[in-house]
Design an enzyme around this catalytic site. Sequence first.
Site, PDB file in Angstrom:
ATOM      1  N   HIS A  87      15.734   7.216   1.998  1.00  0.00           N
ATOM      2  CA  HIS A  87      15.723   5.769   1.784  1.00  0.00           C
ATOM      3  C   HIS A  87      14.290   5.283   1.932  1.00  0.00           C
ATOM      4  CE1 HIS A  87      17.400   1.650   1.782  1.00  0.00           C
ATOM      5  NE2 HIS A  87      16.351   1.397   2.563  1.00  0.00           N
ATOM      6  N   CYS A  88      13.743   4.738   0.861  1.00  0.00           N
ATOM      7  CA  CYS A  88      12.338   4.323   0.847  1.00  0.00           C
ATOM      8  C   CYS A  88      12.255   2.805   0.970  1.00  0.00           C
ATOM      9  CB  CYS A  88      11.657   4.791  -0.440  1.00  0.00           C
ATOM     10  SG  CYS A  88       9.898   4.389  -0.507  1.00  0.00           S
TER      11      CYS A  88
END
EC number: 2.3.1.225
Length: 513
Positions: free
Chosen positions: A193-194
């Site tokens: 998850h960026c």
Amino acid sequence: MHLGVEEPIRECQYNQICTHNSSPMDTPHIKKKKNKRKWQVFPGRNRFYCNGRIMMAKQTGVFYLTMVLILVTSGLFFAFDCPFLASNLTPAIPAIGGVLFVFVMGMLLRASFSDPGVLPRATPEEAADIERQIDANNGPSGPGYRPPPRTREVLINGQTVKLKYCFTCKIFRPPRASHCSLCDNCVDRFDHHCPWVGNCVGRRNYRFFYLFILSLSFLTIFIFAFVITHVILNALRKALALSTAADFEAVQKDPTGLAFLVLSKTALLDILEVVVCFFSVWSIVGLSGFHTYLISSNQTTNEDIKGSWSSKRGKGNYNPYSYGNFITNCCSALCGPLPPSLIDRRGFIQPDTPQPATQTNGTSACPPNQVQSHMCAQDQCIQSTKFVLQAATNPLLHSQPVILGGGPPLQAKTSLGGPCSTMGPPQPSLPSSIPGLSCGGELMALRDSEIHCHHHLHHQHFISPEETPSPPAPLPCATHLGHHVHPAQLFDPVSQDSLHEDSVRGLVKLSSV
């Protein structure tokens, strides 16, 4: 005559019909509610824009910071540096910078606004079916019994891969899929998850994420190099433009004064660009190199951090997804076909369908329309996931029919939660009061279960007559058949399952939501 017995049964069935949630008749003065779209009741923690066309994570603050840094740095470069470089060096510099900037912004928006590969959650029927399979495989449980972990094993290129069960999505996750705790979704080929792009990075947007950080590395190096070039050329130009000999002699006597004289007249915005690019280039270039290594070995960030294919786990542990070739792995990750989205974000929610009522404190009542409407909407938002799992592992097993008397009764599903966790399914029996069913001595033992069945039906409400189970049809007696018939053989498993599913379907939906 049995007419006196049939009348209470019919009256009980009629009383089970709930009219609180019946569809009202169309009237001209009542406006019909506009149907919602499925993204409005999506179960995950995501934000949708442009009527469901754009899908992002709920935490988007860092994404806006990324946009501001790129826009401000590039804007200062094009506004103050490019005119000088184009007139003194070559006009190709602003042209190349413009192409890089457009490509960076395009890849950023594409990675941020796309569906990363969210897997649909299981429908209530699928969740109940999987729970039955797990309970059947685990066998009977005692007071101190601890169920084994919910996993399945598949063989991929000679390597055993475990499929973990997601208690939120009620599915066995496909290989390389993982559940994102921030977005509350299972993502296919989950990488990470960026927060910088404001989205998960998975199968459907990984190539855009990689092209974004790679092109951003080139853009940062490009701006950093030519801003320094601008500062040096501008300093030399102003140093040579010293007009008076007095100033030139004073500068020669004090080299530090030359630097101060030149730098004091240099634009402070150029210094700001140099500082931002200097601290950004190391992290961006390092991140690009790390993901280049992952692509070359066909791994994900999640697998690399966990060491899923590390040799430390054993000599026979290897990556079953790698082709063993750098070019082939890169083409597989960046040039392969883009899979379609598995969630229908812009589809319309159909009008509310009747749902069985729940039981509260031993009394039956119809649920409120608002809760029932939300439950129905989320049920329609969830699509089938069986074809997703079939592509990655063996097909899901179908539930085995339960035959009365042939084995232990089906236990209540304690892992689903809600009312189903405390109420066991009813056991249908042969109503001996119906004509034609009181002629065999072996059927007399079923009268006790008949009383239990009528008592259970009395506490249930069915929304519509279509969902009300009809009385069992007259069955032939054992004496008429000419041979001994076991009571378990007089029931069709399909009819018994249908009676059980009709009474429990609404409760399973409430617990799964």
